[in-house]
Write a protein that holds these residues in place. Sequence first.
Motif, short mmCIF file in Angstrom:
data_model
loop_
_atom_site.label_atom_id
_atom_site.label_comp_id
_atom_site.label_asym_id
_atom_site.label_seq_id
_atom_site.Cartn_x
_atom_site.Cartn_y
_atom_site.Cartn_z
N ASN A 1 0.82 -1.22 0.00
CA ASN A 1 0.00 0.00 0.00
C ASN A 1 0.84 1.26 0.00
O ASN A 1 0.59 2.20 -0.74
CB ASN A 1 -0.79 0.07 1.32
CG ASN A 1 -2.22 -0.27 1.14
OD1 ASN A 1 -2.64 -0.51 0.02
ND2 ASN A 1 -2.96 -0.29 2.23
N TYR A 2 1.81 1.25 0.90
CA TYR A 2 2.67 2.41 1.08
C TYR A 2 3.46 2.67 -0.21
O TYR A 2 3.54 3.79 -0.71
CB TYR A 2 3.61 2.15 2.26
CG TYR A 2 4.37 3.37 2.75
CD1 TYR A 2 3.85 4.18 3.75
CD2 TYR A 2 5.62 3.70 2.23
CE1 TYR A 2 4.55 5.29 4.23
CE2 TYR A 2 6.33 4.81 2.69
CZ TYR A 2 5.79 5.60 3.70
OH TYR A 2 6.49 6.69 4.15
N TYR A 3 4.00 1.59 -0.75
CA TYR A 3 4.82 1.75 -1.96
C TYR A 3 3.97 2.20 -3.15
O TYR A 3 4.36 3.08 -3.91
CB TYR A 3 5.52 0.41 -2.29
CG TYR A 3 6.47 0.57 -3.45
CD1 TYR A 3 7.74 1.09 -3.25
CD2 TYR A 3 6.07 0.24 -4.74
CE1 TYR A 3 8.60 1.27 -4.33
CE2 TYR A 3 6.93 0.42 -5.82
CZ TYR A 3 8.19 0.94 -5.60
OH TYR A 3 9.04 1.13 -6.66
N ARG A 4 2.80 1.59 -3.30
CA ARG A 4 1.91 1.98 -4.42
C ARG A 4 1.52 3.44 -4.31
O ARG A 4 1.45 4.16 -5.31
CB ARG A 4 0.64 1.12 -4.42
CG ARG A 4 0.83 -0.26 -5.00
CD ARG A 4 -0.50 -1.02 -4.98
NE ARG A 4 -1.51 -0.36 -5.80
CZ ARG A 4 -2.83 -0.52 -5.63
NH1 ARG A 4 -3.28 -1.30 -4.65
NH2 ARG A 4 -3.68 0.10 -6.41
N THR A 5 1.22 3.89 -3.09
CA THR A 5 0.83 5.29 -2.92
C THR A 5 1.99 6.20 -3.28
O THR A 5 1.83 7.17 -4.03
CB THR A 5 0.38 5.55 -1.46
OG1 THR A 5 -0.56 4.55 -1.09
CG2 THR A 5 -0.24 6.92 -1.31
N PHE A 6 3.16 5.86 -2.76
CA PHE A 6 4.33 6.69 -3.07
C PHE A 6 4.58 6.75 -4.58
O PHE A 6 4.71 7.83 -5.16
CB PHE A 6 5.58 6.15 -2.35
CG PHE A 6 6.84 6.72 -2.91
CD1 PHE A 6 7.17 8.05 -2.69
CD2 PHE A 6 7.68 5.94 -3.70
CE1 PHE A 6 8.32 8.61 -3.25
CE2 PHE A 6 8.83 6.49 -4.26
CZ PHE A 6 9.15 7.82 -4.03
N ALA A 7 4.63 5.57 -5.20
CA ALA A 7 4.96 5.52 -6.63
C ALA A 7 3.88 6.24 -7.45
O ALA A 7 4.20 6.97 -8.40
CB ALA A 7 5.11 4.07 -7.09
N SER A 8 2.63 6.07 -7.07
CA SER A 8 1.54 6.72 -7.83
C SER A 8 1.62 8.23 -7.69
O SER A 8 1.42 8.96 -8.67
CB SER A 8 0.18 6.23 -7.34
OG SER A 8 0.08 4.83 -7.53
#
Length: 335
Positions: free
Chosen positions: A88-95
């Motif tokens: 979740n954290y990574y997807r939010t950051f990357a997005s």
Amino acid sequence: MQYPLTEKIGNPDLLVGREKEFRKFGKWLANIPGRLSKSRALIARRKSGKTAFVQRIFNQLFRYNGTVIPFYFEFGENKIWYPNLAINYYRTFASHYISFLERDERLVTRLLSLEKIREYGVAKSLEDFVDDVDFLLQNKEVSGSHDLMWQTAYTAPHRYAAILDTRFLVILDEFQNITQYVYPDKNREGNPDETMAGSFHSISESKVAPMLVTGSYVGWLMRVISKYLQAGRLKQIPMSPYLTLDEGLEAVYKYAEFYHEPITNETALQINELCMSDPFFISCVIQSEFDDKALMTSQGVVNTVNYEISDRHSEMSKTWNEYLQMTLQKVNDKY
Ligand SMILES: Nc1ncnc2c1ncn2[C@@H]1O[C@H](COP(=O)(O)OP(=O)(O)OP(=O)(O)O)[C@@H](O)[C@H]1O
Ligand SMILES: [Mg+2]
């Protein structure tokens, strides 16, 4: 103005004032490119406008399109399995990062899947996206690697800032929740990992991706910060819950206009005074469900304010009740 991050306040035009705070934070933000800004914790009591403020900073940075890229993450109040938090954290950051680069606002809320992030990495020759996604996908089911997955996620802003010579602002709302809702167990049984906040110990000193941390429960948040991040790593910035008199009055007129509540110039002053220019209090009075709400007369205002403070079904009382329950529970847990 663009508002790619949907602000909790609702209509963005409702946000008034905070000029002094925006000015002070403006200087701090302006110093991030020069690597001169230290991580911060915004400390203010319940419902004082912290989220409204930090979400607006996100949108301002996005619109400004300068060298500081904003990333906003809220730690939820739902139990989450450790590797899922990492993803979740990574997807939010990357997005958020990709939406900024591509000027595609939709990606701020419609997060990219890991596969799409990988595709983007391949297309733009950004190998770190490819490597990180591969690592996250491969290790989800490998129980011994979940801490490494989380490490991949929480270090991402710092790593990407260093490699790609860019700057991020890492905004973490409801930070205290990280100590209570992240479960090492897949079925979210047993105990949550209370030490999760410690992950940010070293990167909270990052000058290429400084953090701006806040949360609803001041005492709890402060304990988490001092226990896991050591005093001094995050500069604590107190914020008053009260707007200035002029800003409070502006809030009264704004809320009355948006919610089609008739008021007079006299009662506007009175509402502002009785609510002590507290924007949440003002919003509760204007939107009050009180049967005899009447904001055109002085007595009507007094009765409505009184209802919001004293009736246990009012928005104000419910908020404070919930806050006290949670705080008492924390105190009881401790002693
Ligand atoms: N500057 C402002 N202008 C207008 N309304 C505001 C402002 N700040 C706060 N409010 C009102 O107060 C409400 C609470 O604000 P917000 O959610 O940002 O506070 P918070 O400090 O993050 O609260 P919590 O402690 O629950 O996380 C908002 O929904 C809005 O109605
Ligand atoms: Mg908040």
